[in-house]
Design an enzyme around this catalytic site. Structure first.
Site, PDB file in Angstrom:
ATOM      1  N   GLN A   1      -5.936   1.555  -4.093  1.00 21.08           N
ATOM      2  CA  GLN A   1      -5.068   0.983  -3.067  1.00 21.08           C
ATOM      3  C   GLN A   1      -4.475  -0.334  -3.534  1.00 21.08           C
ATOM      4  O   GLN A   1      -5.014  -0.995  -4.420  1.00 21.08           O
ATOM      5  CB  GLN A   1      -5.886   0.728  -1.795  1.00 21.08           C
ATOM      6  CG  GLN A   1      -7.124  -0.121  -2.057  1.00 21.08           C
ATOM      7  CD  GLN A   1      -7.390  -1.186  -1.021  1.00 21.08           C
ATOM      8  OE1 GLN A   1      -6.540  -1.523  -0.216  1.00 21.08           O
ATOM      9  NE2 GLN A   1      -8.587  -1.749  -1.039  1.00 21.08           N
TER      10      GLN A   1
ATOM     11  N   CYS B   1       0.813  -1.226   0.000  1.00 19.56           N
ATOM     12  CA  CYS B   1       0.000   0.000   0.000  1.00 19.56           C
ATOM     13  C   CYS B   1       0.841   1.267   0.000  1.00 19.56           C
ATOM     14  O   CYS B   1       0.630   2.169  -0.822  1.00 19.56           O
ATOM     15  CB  CYS B   1      -0.967  -0.012   1.180  1.00 19.56           C
ATOM     16  SG  CYS B   1      -0.185   0.076   2.808  1.00 19.56           S
TER      17      CYS B   1
ATOM     18  N   HIS C   1      -2.272   1.192   6.755  1.00 18.36           N
ATOM     19  CA  HIS C   1      -2.712   1.054   5.367  1.00 18.36           C
ATOM     20  C   HIS C   1      -3.019   2.430   4.795  1.00 18.36           C
ATOM     21  O   HIS C   1      -3.380   3.360   5.526  1.00 18.36           O
ATOM     22  CB  HIS C   1      -3.955   0.163   5.274  1.00 18.36           C
ATOM     23  CG  HIS C   1      -4.288  -0.254   3.875  1.00 18.36           C
ATOM     24  ND1 HIS C   1      -3.559  -1.196   3.179  1.00 18.36           N
ATOM     25  CD2 HIS C   1      -5.256   0.164   3.021  1.00 18.36           C
ATOM     26  CE1 HIS C   1      -4.076  -1.339   1.967  1.00 18.36           C
ATOM     27  NE2 HIS C   1      -5.098  -0.520   1.843  1.00 18.36           N
TER      28      HIS C   1
END
Length: 413
Positions: free
Chosen positions: A259, A194, A247
């Site tokens: 993402q 990520c 994240h």
């Protein structure tokens, strides 16, 4: 306390989503009809495939929402993964207005609520394609079935993907949809995690160099209130695979973000999804990290980022650089200033300054196994040479290795 935190997260996402009401043009309606035909055709081609809990491809089989997500992806429409999250998007459709390509939703038999547990693709004349545990992917006439007509709770029309915003960061991120997730990955060729995706996209699109980890990025970004979010901002989440910030994704507009998903690949997801809504922590903007290229020393130093390797004794781009050789070369080339060859002597060649007074072009020193000089480029960032990365950019305030090794700074004029 947890209830209050969860309520704040709900409000954070709700504020973002409430601004996002898409309006379709005639051209988009025509395109939607074509997409619906493709989706229905794709669904019919999958008749007979087996049921598989968690399945989302023909090879493994399908569960209900996996089938819906898959057939819509063939029309370049990105849907959330779960039944409940798919039910939250699109436009509600009354039974008398159903068209092929609409998604039908059903609750658990005997349930008094309206939480969907099953969905299906409407193909016309009361018929639907869906994946069942007993028979796999089949066609059922839900209107003629007492079970399905009795558990029906509603339908949604999802005609097209909302357009991603026409801003450099979002357009760059969109190029990598489908690239595999790889923990530690930071390039398209190796795959992305990520924060690797966020770091790579900002560098490619804007020449902005972000720290490598999500928690470090979170620390250096500008805080953005939910009502002020704009495409190109980065959304951060906590407590996913580890405690704390863990994240990140790039906000693409229309309540969606791009993402690198641990369970999938680089994909588009919705902030309204239950999982992400519960994990969302906040938003950061990185416009303030633009490198001041108008400074000749900064401009010269950043030319070699990612281009020139470490070389013991190296003093030119052709041979490679060692730490002090790089600083000496940049100052000579950009400002005509002759610095000593080695770091200890360089440290005594200028005026000592406090860390708080640093300006782009100053020289910052770190004490590792030896004294390491670097060139300050603003916003807590330095350009320097490391054994593993050659000429690179590091945020000296967030780097787990360098942040505690600061030894001093000088200004050479």
């Amino acid at each position: 306390m947890n209830t209050l935190a969860n309520w704040k997260k709900f409000l954070l996402v709700a504020v973002i989503i409430c601004f996002l009401v898409p309006i379709m043009t005639k051209a988009e309606i025509a395109e939607a009809d074509t997409s619906s035909e493709l989706i229905v055709s794709e669904a019919k081609n999958l008749l007979g495939y087996q049921y598989k809990y968690g399945g989302e491809t023909p090879k493994e089989g399908f569960d209900p929402s996996g089938l819906i997500q898959y057939v819509f992806s063939k029309a370049d429409i990105h849907l959330p993964r779960s039944v409940n999250d798919q039910y939250k998007i699109g436009t509600a459709v009354k039974p008398e207005n159903l068209k092929p390509g609409d998604i039908l939703f059903f609750k658990k038999e005997g349930s008094t609520g309206t939480v969907p547990t099953h969905d299906a693709l409407y193909i016309g004349d009361g018929q639907m394609v869906h994946s069942t545990q007993s028979k796999g992917v089949i066609i059922t006439n839900y209107k003629k079935s007492s079970y399905w007509s009795g558990t029906y709770i509603g339908a949604r029309r999802i005609a097209a993907d909302p357009a991603t915003a026409d801003v450099p960061v979002v357009q760059e991120a969109e190029k990598y949809i489908g690239v595999p997730y790889v923990f530690g990955g930071s390039t398209p060729s190796e795959g992305f995690d990520c924060s690797g995706l966020v770091q790579y996209v900002f560098q490619q699109a804007l020449g902005i160099y972000l720290p490598r980890s999500a928690e470090q990025q979170w620390a250096v970004g500008e805080k953005v209130a939910p009502q002020n979010i704009k495409p190109g901002d980065v959304v951060y989440f906590s407590n996913t695979y580890k405690t704390g910030i863990s994240h990140a994704g790039i906000y693409a507009g229309a309540g969606r973000f791009i993402q690198a998903s641990r369970s999938e690949k680089v994909t588009i997801s919705y902030l309204s999804e239950d999982y992400w809504k519960s994990k969302m922590t906040g938003i950061r903007r990185f416009d303030n990290l633009t490198i001041p290229k108008e400074n000749p020393i900064v401009s010269e130093a950043t030319l070699y980022v990612g281009e020139v390797p470490y070389k013991q004794g190296g003093v030119t781009p052709e041979t490679g650089f060692d730490t002090a050789g790089f600083v000496q070369y940049v100052y000579q080339k950009a400002a005509g200033i002759s610095l000593p060859r080695y770091a200890t002597s360089q440290y005594n060649a200028g005026t000592k300054i406090e860390k708080a007074d640093l300006k782009p072009g100053d020289i910052v020193f770190f004490q590792s196994t030896s004294l390491n000089p670097s060139i300050y480029i603003g916003n807590g960032q330095v350009v320097h040479v490391t054994l593993s990365n050659g000429v690179t950019i590091t945020n000296m305030n967030t780097s787990t290795y360098w942040k505690d090794k600061y030894a001093g700074s000088i200004r050479v004029q």
